[in-house]
Design a protein around this motif. Sequence first.
Motif, PDB file in Angstrom:
ATOM      1  N   TYR A  84       0.831  -1.201   0.000  1.00 17.32           N
ATOM      2  CA  TYR A  84       0.000   0.000   0.000  1.00 17.32           C
ATOM      3  C   TYR A  84       0.868   1.255   0.000  1.00 17.32           C
ATOM      4  O   TYR A  84       0.623   2.198  -0.759  1.00 17.32           O
ATOM      5  N   LYS A  85       1.894   1.260   0.847  1.00 18.23           N
ATOM      6  CA  LYS A  85       2.775   2.420   0.927  1.00 18.23           C
ATOM      7  C   LYS A  85       3.489   2.648  -0.403  1.00 18.23           C
ATOM      8  O   LYS A  85       3.561   3.779  -0.904  1.00 18.23           O
ATOM      9  N   ALA A  86       4.013   1.557  -0.972  1.00 18.19           N
ATOM     10  CA  ALA A  86       4.729   1.673  -2.247  1.00 18.19           C
ATOM     11  C   ALA A  86       3.801   2.162  -3.349  1.00 18.19           C
ATOM     12  O   ALA A  86       4.162   3.048  -4.137  1.00 18.19           O
ATOM     13  N   TYR A  87       2.601   1.621  -3.421  1.00 21.53           N
ATOM     14  CA  TYR A  87       1.666   1.988  -4.479  1.00 21.53           C
ATOM     15  C   TYR A  87       1.188   3.430  -4.299  1.00 21.53           C
ATOM     16  O   TYR A  87       1.036   4.173  -5.280  1.00 21.53           O
ATOM     17  N   SER A  88       0.962   3.833  -3.053  1.00 22.13           N
ATOM     18  CA  SER A  88       0.538   5.210  -2.787  1.00 22.13           C
ATOM     19  C   SER A  88       1.621   6.206  -3.198  1.00 22.13           C
ATOM     20  O   SER A  88       1.333   7.242  -3.818  1.00 22.13           O
TER      21      SER A  88
END
Length: 229
Positions: A84-88
């Motif tokens: 989630y962090k990477a995609y955000s």
Amino acid sequence: MNTRGLIDQLLQSGGNLMQNPAANQAKSAATDKVSQLSGLLGGQGKGLMAGGALGMLLGNKKLRKTGGKVAVYGGLAALGVVAYKAYSNYQKNQTTAPQGTPETVDRLPAPQAEQHSHAILRAIIGAAKADGHIDDKERELIDGEIQKLSSDAELTRWFDEELRKPLDPADIARAATTPEMAAEMYLASLLVVDEQNFMEKAYLTELARQLKLDPSLVQELETQVLEMR
């Protein structure tokens, strides 16, 4: 199939072994002989059995670094948080990227989370096979340990079939039906491979291509893994 439960046991047992060098050393010795494996794992609970299966699946050289904080802090849910962090971060820097809240495995209802889990486990198995270390004897040992971890006959049969398949990044990538799922699969693969091994690095490159991941997202996922170590 309860794929999520199996992944959690594998990842979290990996975290336990990383925090316990003596246990890790025992697992390394256990992979050499069937009799040693049976003696070490017998009667010591599912955590150790999962560690034995993980050690054989990934190879001893990978067990020490697989999972990082993902293993220690919550298994599959933690992997979803990292994805989630990477995609955000990727979305913030790419005007053409799909917008909205990323639907990673940690934020989904059970049926969708199971679909993501299934794809992630396929990615883990594929990445583990990338260096060609899993032979017929090891397959039998891994199958035996997975059967002890899960009473789901369908899941154990599927796991065995995945182990025995010829390695095909295109086939593995077809399990990804959303961009977030593709990111999770690549992230899980990053946690498994040895980036110093030419075969495994080449496999990762091809997997990213087959998953149709934007190079910027690949870079963000790789950054997150580096931060976990």
